[in-house]
Write an enzyme that holds these catalytic residues in place. Structure first.
Site, PDB file in Angstrom:
ATOM      1  N   ASP A 101      40.426  35.578  40.958  1.00 36.16           N
ATOM      2  CA  ASP A 101      39.064  34.616  41.067  1.00 36.16           C
ATOM      3  C   ASP A 101      38.686  34.132  39.651  1.00 36.16           C
ATOM      4  O   ASP A 101      37.487  33.538  39.803  1.00 36.16           O
ATOM      5  CB  ASP A 101      37.975  35.512  41.426  1.00 36.16           C
ATOM      6  N   LYS A 102      39.617  33.960  38.731  1.00 36.43           N
ATOM      7  CA  LYS A 102      39.106  33.196  37.401  1.00 36.43           C
ATOM      8  C   LYS A 102      40.326  32.325  37.064  1.00 36.43           C
ATOM      9  O   LYS A 102      41.606  32.834  37.312  1.00 36.43           O
ATOM     10  CB  LYS A 102      38.844  34.354  36.362  1.00 36.43           C
ATOM     11  N   ASP A 105      38.355  43.024  40.405  1.00 41.93           N
ATOM     12  CA  ASP A 105      36.997  42.509  40.747  1.00 41.93           C
ATOM     13  C   ASP A 105      37.048  41.126  41.242  1.00 41.93           C
ATOM     14  O   ASP A 105      37.118  40.134  40.413  1.00 41.93           O
ATOM     15  CB  ASP A 105      36.085  42.754  39.259  1.00 41.93           C
ATOM     16  N   THR A 152      44.247  44.015  36.268  1.00 40.38           N
ATOM     17  CA  THR A 152      42.571  43.958  36.066  1.00 40.38           C
ATOM     18  C   THR A 152      42.192  43.916  34.516  1.00 40.38           C
ATOM     19  O   THR A 152      42.507  44.817  33.773  1.00 40.38           O
ATOM     20  CB  THR A 152      41.909  44.798  36.988  1.00 40.38           C
ATOM     21  N   CYS A 157      47.747  41.695  26.512  1.00 43.55           N
ATOM     22  CA  CYS A 157      47.424  42.238  28.015  1.00 43.55           C
ATOM     23  C   CYS A 157      46.118  41.645  28.603  1.00 43.55           C
ATOM     24  O   CYS A 157      46.134  41.579  29.668  1.00 43.55           O
ATOM     25  CB  CYS A 157      47.390  43.529  28.053  1.00 43.55           C
ATOM     26  N   ARG A 158      45.265  41.146  27.882  1.00 43.25           N
ATOM     27  CA  ARG A 158      43.933  40.732  28.499  1.00 43.25           C
ATOM     28  C   ARG A 158      44.420  39.221  28.871  1.00 43.25           C
ATOM     29  O   ARG A 158      44.578  38.433  28.210  1.00 43.25           O
ATOM     30  CB  ARG A 158      43.034  40.866  27.569  1.00 43.25           C
ATOM     31  N   ASP A 160      44.207  40.467  41.113  1.00 40.89           N
ATOM     32  CA  ASP A 160      42.978  40.743  40.339  1.00 40.89           C
ATOM     33  C   ASP A 160      41.984  41.897  40.965  1.00 40.89           C
ATOM     34  O   ASP A 160      42.174  41.860  42.204  1.00 40.89           O
ATOM     35  CB  ASP A 160      42.255  39.798  39.917  1.00 40.89           C
ATOM     36  N   SER A 196      36.996  45.223  30.229  1.00 44.03           N
ATOM     37  CA  SER A 196      36.243  45.207  29.057  1.00 44.03           C
ATOM     38  C   SER A 196      35.162  46.116  28.895  1.00 44.03           C
ATOM     39  O   SER A 196      34.466  46.149  27.895  1.00 44.03           O
ATOM     40  CB  SER A 196      35.880  43.744  28.850  1.00 44.03           C
ATOM     41  N   TYR A 223      31.287  45.590  35.808  1.00 44.17           N
ATOM     42  CA  TYR A 223      31.655  46.992  35.229  1.00 44.17           C
ATOM     43  C   TYR A 223      31.582  48.257  36.217  1.00 44.17           C
ATOM     44  O   TYR A 223      31.001  49.307  35.857  1.00 44.17           O
ATOM     45  CB  TYR A 223      30.521  47.246  33.907  1.00 44.17           C
ATOM     46  N   HIS A 272      40.964  46.208  26.566  1.00 40.70           N
ATOM     47  CA  HIS A 272      40.458  45.642  25.079  1.00 40.70           C
ATOM     48  C   HIS A 272      39.583  44.325  25.420  1.00 40.70           C
ATOM     49  O   HIS A 272      39.480  43.957  26.457  1.00 40.70           O
ATOM     50  CB  HIS A 272      41.649  45.034  24.428  1.00 40.70           C
TER      51      HIS A 272
END
Length: 183
Positions: A134-135, A11, A51, A107-108, A9, A54, A20, A92
């Site tokens: 990290d999520k 960020d 990654t 893909c998200r 990933d 959004s 962002y 997206h």
């Protein structure tokens, strides 16, 4: 060539998550990232960034700006003799996207689309691959692709019990991960 990869990933794993980020001057590498990635390559892994972006969907920056930052990031890795094989991103968002970017896609993350693209493009063996995120969504996407090793990095995050259960390892940052992969 290698049939295994470390999916990263961006960020919160490669760079500090300042929310962002799309300009090089706002991109802050997390300490130890280059050394960790050099060690992955030494261990025979490809490096693939996956990654969610959004910020594109929300109209904060464009796909072209994201591409420019990705090229700059890859150049920083190259300057440390580390090759990034691919960068896959999801532009997206299912609720906050604008125009064509307002969509529920495959893909998200936690959807597995970006990882599947990497697996197919590089003929990878998922059981030999690693996902570092990290999520919880990173762990879920990896689980859906049968990725062999799922690693959560704290990067200042708190995790639910479910996220911790879906991870094989939890560590403070990417810098600690190479030691986990020497099995």
């Amino acid at each position: 060539m290698s049939n295994k990869a470390v999916f990263l990933d961006r960020d919160g794993v490669i760079n500090v998550d300042h929310a962002y980020v799309y300009k090089p001057q706002d991109f802050e590498f997390i300490a130890g990232v280059f050394d960790a990635c050099a060690e992955f390559v030494k261990q025979g892994y490809r490096l693939i960034v996956v990654t969610n972006q959004s910020g594109i969907a929300r109209g904060y920056y464009s796909e072209a700006q994201f591409a420019q930052l990705s090229e700059w990031m890859k150049a920083q890795f190259a300057a440390h003799n580390v090759h990034i094989d691919a960068v896959y991103y999801c532009p997206h968002h299912p609720k906050k996207g604008q125009g064509e970017y307002l969509q529920d896609c495959d893909c998200r993350k936690p959807e597995p689309g970006m990882l599947q693209r990497g697996i197919e493009a590089f003929d990878l063996e998922p059981s030999q691959c690693v996902m570092v995120g990290d999520k919880h969504g990173d762990m879920v996407a990896a689980k859906r692709c049968n990725i062999g090793t799922k690693i959560l990095v704290r990067s200042g995050q708190e995790f639910s019990d479910e996220a911790l259960q879906d991870a094989d390892f939890v560590c403070d940052s990417l810098a600690a991960v190479p030691k986990l992969l020497t099995f």
